[in-house]
Design a protein around this motif. Structure first.
Motif, PDB file in Angstrom:
ATOM      1  N   ASN A 100       1.322 -17.538   6.264  1.00  0.00           N
ATOM      2  CA  ASN A 100       1.857 -17.227   4.939  1.00  0.00           C
ATOM      3  C   ASN A 100       2.041 -15.737   4.694  1.00  0.00           C
ATOM      4  OD1 ASN A 100       2.136 -19.858   3.456  1.00  0.00           O
ATOM      5  ND2 ASN A 100       0.007 -20.051   4.085  1.00  0.00           N
ATOM      6  N   PHE A 101       2.003 -14.940   5.753  1.00  0.00           N
ATOM      7  CA  PHE A 101       2.248 -13.511   5.588  1.00  0.00           C
ATOM      8  C   PHE A 101       3.663 -13.246   5.082  1.00  0.00           C
ATOM      9  CE2 PHE A 101      -1.044 -11.107   8.375  1.00  0.00           C
ATOM     10  CZ  PHE A 101      -2.001 -11.382   7.442  1.00  0.00           C
ATOM     11  N   ALA A 102       4.625 -14.050   5.495  1.00  0.00           N
ATOM     12  CA  ALA A 102       6.013 -13.995   5.031  1.00  0.00           C
ATOM     13  C   ALA A 102       6.789 -12.805   5.594  1.00  0.00           C
ATOM     14  CB  ALA A 102       6.090 -13.993   3.499  1.00  0.00           C
ATOM     15  N   TYR A 103       6.159 -11.657   5.763  1.00  0.00           N
ATOM     16  CA  TYR A 103       6.903 -10.492   6.243  1.00  0.00           C
ATOM     17  C   TYR A 103       6.917 -10.397   7.763  1.00  0.00           C
ATOM     18  CZ  TYR A 103       2.172  -8.429   6.314  1.00  0.00           C
ATOM     19  OH  TYR A 103       0.832  -8.183   6.529  1.00  0.00           O
ATOM     20  N   ILE A 104       6.186 -11.266   8.455  1.00  0.00           N
ATOM     21  CA  ILE A 104       6.227 -11.329   9.911  1.00  0.00           C
ATOM     22  C   ILE A 104       6.398 -12.788  10.336  1.00  0.00           C
ATOM     23  CG2 ILE A 104       4.758  -9.290  10.175  1.00  0.00           C
ATOM     24  CD1 ILE A 104       2.474 -11.170  10.927  1.00  0.00           C
ATOM     25  N   ARG A 105       6.733 -12.989  11.609  1.00  0.00           N
ATOM     26  CA  ARG A 105       6.827 -14.339  12.171  1.00  0.00           C
ATOM     27  C   ARG A 105       5.627 -14.553  13.094  1.00  0.00           C
ATOM     28  NH1 ARG A 105      11.528 -12.004  12.182  1.00  0.00           N
ATOM     29  NH2 ARG A 105      11.255 -11.269  14.338  1.00  0.00           N
ATOM     30  N   MET A 137      -7.943  -8.157  -0.141  1.00  0.00           N
ATOM     31  CA  MET A 137      -6.592  -8.676  -0.299  1.00  0.00           C
ATOM     32  C   MET A 137      -6.298  -9.153  -1.711  1.00  0.00           C
ATOM     33  SD  MET A 137      -5.970 -10.802   3.228  1.00  0.00           S
ATOM     34  CE  MET A 137      -7.411 -11.831   2.974  1.00  0.00           C
ATOM     35  N   GLY A 138      -7.320  -9.410  -2.512  1.00  0.00           N
ATOM     36  CA  GLY A 138      -7.098  -9.863  -3.869  1.00  0.00           C
ATOM     37  C   GLY A 138      -7.440 -11.326  -4.080  1.00  0.00           C
ATOM     38  N   PHE A 152       0.165 -10.220   0.128  1.00  0.00           N
ATOM     39  CA  PHE A 152      -0.251  -9.756   1.452  1.00  0.00           C
ATOM     40  C   PHE A 152       0.510  -8.493   1.841  1.00  0.00           C
ATOM     41  CE2 PHE A 152      -1.539 -14.288   2.463  1.00  0.00           C
ATOM     42  CZ  PHE A 152      -2.886 -14.002   2.517  1.00  0.00           C
ATOM     43  N   TYR A 153       1.806  -8.477   1.574  1.00  0.00           N
ATOM     44  CA  TYR A 153       2.625  -7.340   1.983  1.00  0.00           C
ATOM     45  C   TYR A 153       2.282  -6.090   1.172  1.00  0.00           C
ATOM     46  CZ  TYR A 153       6.760  -4.771   3.532  1.00  0.00           C
ATOM     47  OH  TYR A 153       7.608  -3.831   4.084  1.00  0.00           O
ATOM     48  N   ARG A 154       2.034  -6.250  -0.114  1.00  0.00           N
ATOM     49  CA  ARG A 154       1.654  -5.098  -0.934  1.00  0.00           C
ATOM     50  C   ARG A 154       0.289  -4.558  -0.514  1.00  0.00           C
ATOM     51  NH1 ARG A 154       0.712  -6.472  -5.882  1.00  0.00           N
ATOM     52  NH2 ARG A 154       1.254  -8.689  -5.843  1.00  0.00           N
ATOM     53  N   PHE A 155      -0.623  -5.469  -0.160  1.00  0.00           N
ATOM     54  CA  PHE A 155      -1.925  -5.025   0.333  1.00  0.00           C
ATOM     55  C   PHE A 155      -1.751  -4.276   1.643  1.00  0.00           C
ATOM     56  CE2 PHE A 155      -5.500  -6.015   3.249  1.00  0.00           C
ATOM     57  CZ  PHE A 155      -6.489  -5.286   2.627  1.00  0.00           C
ATOM     58  N   ARG A 156      -0.891  -4.783   2.515  1.00  0.00           N
ATOM     59  CA  ARG A 156      -0.632  -4.124   3.797  1.00  0.00           C
ATOM     60  C   ARG A 156      -0.119  -2.702   3.580  1.00  0.00           C
ATOM     61  NH1 ARG A 156       3.817  -1.422   6.279  1.00  0.00           N
ATOM     62  NH2 ARG A 156       3.511  -1.558   8.536  1.00  0.00           N
ATOM     63  N   ASN A 157       0.865  -2.558   2.697  1.00  0.00           N
ATOM     64  CA  ASN A 157       1.453  -1.244   2.449  1.00  0.00           C
ATOM     65  C   ASN A 157       0.447  -0.292   1.795  1.00  0.00           C
ATOM     66  OD1 ASN A 157       3.879  -2.090   3.520  1.00  0.00           O
ATOM     67  ND2 ASN A 157       4.754  -2.659   1.539  1.00  0.00           N
ATOM     68  N   TRP A 158      -0.376  -0.836   0.904  1.00  0.00           N
ATOM     69  CA  TRP A 158      -1.386  -0.006   0.242  1.00  0.00           C
ATOM     70  C   TRP A 158      -2.387   0.520   1.270  1.00  0.00           C
ATOM     71  CZ3 TRP A 158      -6.690  -0.003  -0.517  1.00  0.00           C
ATOM     72  CH2 TRP A 158      -7.156   0.776  -1.586  1.00  0.00           C
ATOM     73  N   MET A 159      -2.843  -0.348   2.170  1.00  0.00           N
ATOM     74  CA  MET A 159      -3.822   0.058   3.177  1.00  0.00           C
ATOM     75  C   MET A 159      -3.219   1.042   4.176  1.00  0.00           C
ATOM     76  SD  MET A 159      -6.813  -1.230   2.629  1.00  0.00           S
ATOM     77  CE  MET A 159      -7.607  -1.082   4.230  1.00  0.00           C
TER      78      MET A 159
END
Length: 254
Positions: free
Chosen positions: A202-207, A24-25, A54-61
Protein backbone atom coordinates in the motif's frame (compact mmCIF):
# COMPACT_ATOMS: atom_id res chain seq x y z
CA UNK A 1 -33.43 32.11 30.20
CA UNK A 2 -30.30 30.30 31.27
CA UNK A 3 -27.12 30.73 29.28
CA UNK A 4 -24.45 28.07 29.52
CA UNK A 5 -20.93 29.03 28.60
CA UNK A 6 -18.30 26.39 27.86
CA UNK A 7 -14.72 27.43 28.23
CA UNK A 8 -12.29 25.50 26.02
CA UNK A 9 -8.70 25.37 27.14
CA UNK A 10 -6.41 26.26 24.29
CA UNK A 11 -3.68 23.75 23.53
CA UNK A 12 -0.59 24.19 21.46
CA UNK A 13 -0.01 22.03 18.38
CA UNK A 14 3.67 21.76 19.23
CA UNK A 15 5.47 19.55 21.71
CA UNK A 16 8.78 20.53 23.21
CA UNK A 17 11.00 17.71 24.39
CA UNK A 18 14.67 16.99 24.85
CA UNK A 19 14.30 13.78 22.83
CA UNK A 20 11.64 12.64 20.36
CA UNK A 21 10.68 9.92 17.91
CA UNK A 22 8.77 10.32 14.63
CA UNK A 23 6.51 7.63 13.24
CA UNK A 24 4.30 6.98 10.24
CA UNK A 25 1.15 8.26 11.93
CA UNK A 26 -0.62 4.92 12.33
CA UNK A 27 -0.76 3.07 15.62
CA UNK A 28 0.75 -0.02 14.00
CA UNK A 29 1.84 -1.05 10.52
CA UNK A 30 -0.60 -3.97 10.32
CA UNK A 31 -3.40 -3.27 12.81
CA UNK A 32 -4.91 -6.20 14.70
CA UNK A 33 -3.39 -8.71 12.29
CA UNK A 34 0.02 -10.33 12.43
CA UNK A 35 2.81 -9.45 10.00
CA UNK A 36 1.83 -11.94 7.30
CA UNK A 37 2.40 -15.24 9.10
CA UNK A 38 -1.18 -16.52 9.07
CA UNK A 39 -3.89 -16.95 6.46
CA UNK A 40 -6.19 -14.56 8.32
CA UNK A 41 -3.60 -11.82 7.86
CA UNK A 42 -4.66 -11.66 4.21
CA UNK A 43 -8.42 -11.39 4.75
CA UNK A 44 -8.40 -7.58 4.85
CA UNK A 45 -6.02 -4.69 4.41
CA UNK A 46 -5.13 -2.29 7.18
CA UNK A 47 -3.33 0.37 5.13
CA UNK A 48 -5.47 0.70 2.02
CA UNK A 49 -5.78 4.35 1.02
CA UNK A 50 -2.78 5.41 3.11
CA UNK A 51 -0.32 5.72 0.27
CA UNK A 52 -0.30 9.51 0.54
CA UNK A 53 0.47 9.36 4.27
CA UNK A 54 3.32 6.94 3.64
CA UNK A 55 4.73 9.16 0.91
CA UNK A 56 4.53 12.33 2.99
CA UNK A 57 6.24 10.54 5.87
CA UNK A 58 8.94 9.34 3.46
CA UNK A 59 9.57 12.86 2.17
CA UNK A 60 9.57 14.33 5.68
CA UNK A 61 12.15 11.79 6.89
CA UNK A 62 14.37 12.09 3.81
CA UNK A 63 14.27 15.87 4.05
CA UNK A 64 15.51 15.79 7.62
CA UNK A 65 17.94 12.91 7.50
CA UNK A 66 19.58 14.36 4.41
CA UNK A 67 19.43 17.92 5.68
CA UNK A 68 22.56 20.02 5.10
CA UNK A 69 22.20 21.36 8.64
CA UNK A 70 24.94 19.12 9.99
CA UNK A 71 27.34 20.38 7.34
CA UNK A 72 27.30 24.06 8.30
CA UNK A 73 24.33 24.71 6.04
CA UNK A 74 25.98 23.39 2.90
CA UNK A 75 24.47 20.43 1.06
CA UNK A 76 26.85 17.52 0.61
CA UNK A 77 27.38 15.90 -2.77
CA UNK A 78 25.26 12.94 -1.67
CA UNK A 79 22.32 15.18 -0.79
CA UNK A 80 22.52 17.08 -4.07
CA UNK A 81 22.80 13.78 -5.92
CA UNK A 82 19.60 12.49 -4.30
CA UNK A 83 17.65 15.69 -4.81
CA UNK A 84 18.55 16.06 -8.47
CA UNK A 85 18.59 12.39 -9.51
CA UNK A 86 16.25 11.71 -12.42
CA UNK A 87 14.96 8.19 -11.91
CA UNK A 88 14.40 7.72 -15.64
CA UNK A 89 18.01 8.40 -16.60
CA UNK A 90 20.91 5.95 -16.33
CA UNK A 91 22.79 4.69 -14.51
CA UNK A 92 20.01 2.77 -12.78
CA UNK A 93 20.94 2.11 -9.18
CA UNK A 94 19.99 -1.36 -7.95
CA UNK A 95 20.54 -1.84 -4.22
CA UNK A 96 21.10 -5.48 -3.26
CA UNK A 97 20.75 -5.87 0.50
CA UNK A 98 22.60 -8.98 1.70
CA UNK A 99 22.22 -10.75 5.05
CA UNK A 100 19.60 -8.32 6.30
CA UNK A 101 17.91 -10.54 8.90
CA UNK A 102 18.85 -12.19 12.18
CA UNK A 103 16.55 -15.09 11.24
CA UNK A 104 18.56 -17.79 9.45
CA UNK A 105 15.67 -18.51 7.08
CA UNK A 106 15.74 -14.94 5.78
CA UNK A 107 19.37 -14.04 6.35
CA UNK A 108 20.54 -14.74 2.82
CA UNK A 109 22.90 -13.29 0.26
CA UNK A 110 21.71 -12.11 -3.14
CA UNK A 111 25.14 -12.17 -4.76
CA UNK A 112 23.89 -14.74 -7.27
CA UNK A 113 21.02 -12.45 -8.20
CA UNK A 114 23.31 -9.44 -8.61
CA UNK A 115 25.60 -11.46 -10.87
CA UNK A 116 22.66 -12.64 -12.99
CA UNK A 117 21.42 -9.07 -13.44
CA UNK A 118 24.82 -7.84 -14.54
CA UNK A 119 25.30 -10.80 -16.87
CA UNK A 120 21.86 -10.74 -18.51
CA UNK A 121 20.89 -7.06 -18.38
CA UNK A 122 24.25 -5.27 -18.18
CA UNK A 123 24.42 -4.67 -21.93
CA UNK A 124 20.80 -3.52 -22.21
CA UNK A 125 20.94 -1.01 -19.33
CA UNK A 126 23.64 1.03 -17.66
CA UNK A 127 23.47 -0.47 -14.17
CA UNK A 128 24.90 0.73 -10.87
CA UNK A 129 24.54 -2.36 -8.68
CA UNK A 130 25.29 -1.64 -5.01
CA UNK A 131 25.75 -4.80 -2.91
CA UNK A 132 25.56 -3.85 0.75
CA UNK A 133 25.03 -5.08 4.27
CA UNK A 134 22.91 -2.42 5.92
CA UNK A 135 24.07 -3.33 9.42
CA UNK A 136 27.45 -1.85 8.48
CA UNK A 137 25.93 1.50 7.50
CA UNK A 138 24.59 4.45 9.43
CA UNK A 139 20.89 5.31 9.18
CA UNK A 140 21.67 8.45 7.17
CA UNK A 141 23.82 6.48 4.72
CA UNK A 142 21.08 3.88 4.30
CA UNK A 143 18.55 6.60 3.50
CA UNK A 144 20.91 8.26 1.01
CA UNK A 145 21.40 4.92 -0.70
CA UNK A 146 17.69 4.13 -0.96
CA UNK A 147 16.56 7.65 -1.85
CA UNK A 148 18.62 7.51 -5.04
CA UNK A 149 17.80 3.91 -5.97
CA UNK A 150 15.68 2.62 -8.82
CA UNK A 151 15.30 -0.91 -7.45
CA UNK A 152 15.77 -2.52 -4.03
CA UNK A 153 16.33 -6.26 -3.65
CA UNK A 154 16.03 -7.56 -0.10
CA UNK A 155 14.58 -10.22 2.18
CA UNK A 156 11.21 -9.46 3.78
CA UNK A 157 11.29 -8.37 7.41
CA UNK A 158 12.71 -5.52 9.43
CA UNK A 159 15.70 -5.15 7.15
CA UNK A 160 13.36 -4.19 4.31
CA UNK A 161 12.28 -0.99 6.09
CA UNK A 162 14.81 0.91 3.98
CA UNK A 163 12.20 0.54 1.25
CA UNK A 164 10.24 3.39 2.90
CA UNK A 165 12.79 5.81 1.45
CA UNK A 166 12.73 4.72 -2.19
CA UNK A 167 11.77 7.52 -4.59
CA UNK A 168 8.42 7.68 -6.36
CA UNK A 169 8.39 5.31 -9.32
CA UNK A 170 10.98 2.89 -7.91
CA UNK A 171 10.51 -0.86 -7.41
CA UNK A 172 11.12 -3.23 -4.51
CA UNK A 173 11.70 -6.98 -4.71
CA UNK A 174 10.91 -8.70 -1.43
CA UNK A 175 11.92 -12.32 -0.91
CA UNK A 176 9.91 -14.19 1.70
CA UNK A 177 10.82 -17.47 3.37
CA UNK A 178 8.67 -20.20 1.92
CA UNK A 179 8.36 -23.25 4.15
CA UNK A 180 9.57 -26.59 2.68
CA UNK A 181 6.83 -28.98 1.58
CA UNK A 182 7.68 -31.38 4.40
CA UNK A 183 7.34 -28.76 7.15
CA UNK A 184 4.31 -29.00 9.40
CA UNK A 185 2.72 -25.60 9.93
CA UNK A 186 0.41 -24.54 12.72
CA UNK A 187 -3.33 -24.45 12.10
CA UNK A 188 -4.19 -21.37 10.09
CA UNK A 189 -0.55 -20.53 9.46
CA UNK A 190 0.48 -19.47 5.98
CA UNK A 191 3.09 -21.54 4.12
CA UNK A 192 5.58 -18.71 4.25
CA UNK A 193 6.41 -15.43 5.96
CA UNK A 194 5.17 -12.61 3.75
CA UNK A 195 6.32 -10.10 6.33
CA UNK A 196 4.59 -6.70 6.40
CA UNK A 197 2.86 -7.23 3.04
CA UNK A 198 0.03 -4.91 4.10
CA UNK A 199 2.45 -2.01 4.46
CA UNK A 200 4.60 -2.45 1.36
CA UNK A 201 1.68 -3.28 -0.95
CA UNK A 202 0.00 0.00 0.00
CA UNK A 203 2.95 2.35 -0.39
CA UNK A 204 1.40 3.45 -3.72
CA UNK A 205 4.47 5.44 -4.79
CA UNK A 206 6.53 2.30 -5.54
CA UNK A 207 5.83 -1.11 -7.08
CA UNK A 208 6.39 -4.16 -4.90
CA UNK A 209 7.05 -7.73 -6.02
CA UNK A 210 7.07 -10.79 -3.74
CA UNK A 211 9.23 -13.79 -4.56
CA UNK A 212 9.77 -16.99 -2.53
CA UNK A 213 13.08 -18.06 -1.04
CA UNK A 214 13.35 -21.65 -2.18
CA UNK A 215 17.08 -22.08 -1.72
CA UNK A 216 19.63 -21.73 1.05
CA UNK A 217 18.01 -24.50 3.09
CA UNK A 218 14.40 -23.38 2.60
CA UNK A 219 13.52 -25.98 -0.02
CA UNK A 220 13.41 -29.73 0.14
CA UNK A 221 16.24 -31.10 -1.98
CA UNK A 222 14.99 -33.13 -4.94
CA UNK A 223 16.04 -34.03 -8.45
CA UNK A 224 14.44 -30.87 -9.83
CA UNK A 225 15.69 -28.43 -7.17
CA UNK A 226 18.34 -27.07 -9.53
CA UNK A 227 15.86 -26.49 -12.35
CA UNK A 228 13.50 -24.81 -9.85
CA UNK A 229 16.23 -22.38 -8.79
CA UNK A 230 17.03 -21.63 -12.42
CA UNK A 231 13.36 -20.98 -13.17
CA UNK A 232 13.08 -18.69 -10.13
CA UNK A 233 16.17 -16.76 -11.23
CA UNK A 234 14.83 -16.35 -14.77
CA UNK A 235 11.55 -14.97 -13.41
CA UNK A 236 13.47 -12.54 -11.20
CA UNK A 237 15.62 -11.25 -14.08
CA UNK A 238 12.60 -10.82 -16.36
CA UNK A 239 10.72 -8.89 -13.68
CA UNK A 240 13.70 -6.57 -13.14
CA UNK A 241 13.94 -6.10 -16.91
CA UNK A 242 10.27 -5.10 -16.99
CA UNK A 243 10.71 -2.70 -14.07
CA UNK A 244 13.76 -1.04 -15.61
CA UNK A 245 11.78 -0.50 -18.80
CA UNK A 246 8.99 1.15 -16.80
CA UNK A 247 11.44 3.22 -14.77
CA UNK A 248 13.21 4.46 -17.89
CA UNK A 249 9.86 5.97 -18.96
CA UNK A 250 8.64 7.08 -15.54
CA UNK A 251 8.59 10.77 -16.50
CA UNK A 252 6.61 10.13 -19.66
CA UNK A 253 3.41 9.95 -17.64
CA UNK A 254 3.71 13.05 -15.44
Amino acid sequence: TTTTTTTRKEKTRYVCAAHGVAGMGMLTDHGKKMHGNFEKDFLWTHNIGRGDAFYRFRNWMVGRLLSPGENNGRATDDVVDVEKRDLSRPPYRIVVSNNSSTDARRNISFEEHAAALRRKLGKKYELDIRRVELSDMSVADQVKLAAGASILVTAAGGGASIGHFLPRGASMFLFFAEFPPDKEVSTGQYNGWVMDWDTYNNFAYIRTHWLPIRHGGNATESDDSTSQREADMNVFVKLVDQELDLISHVNDYD
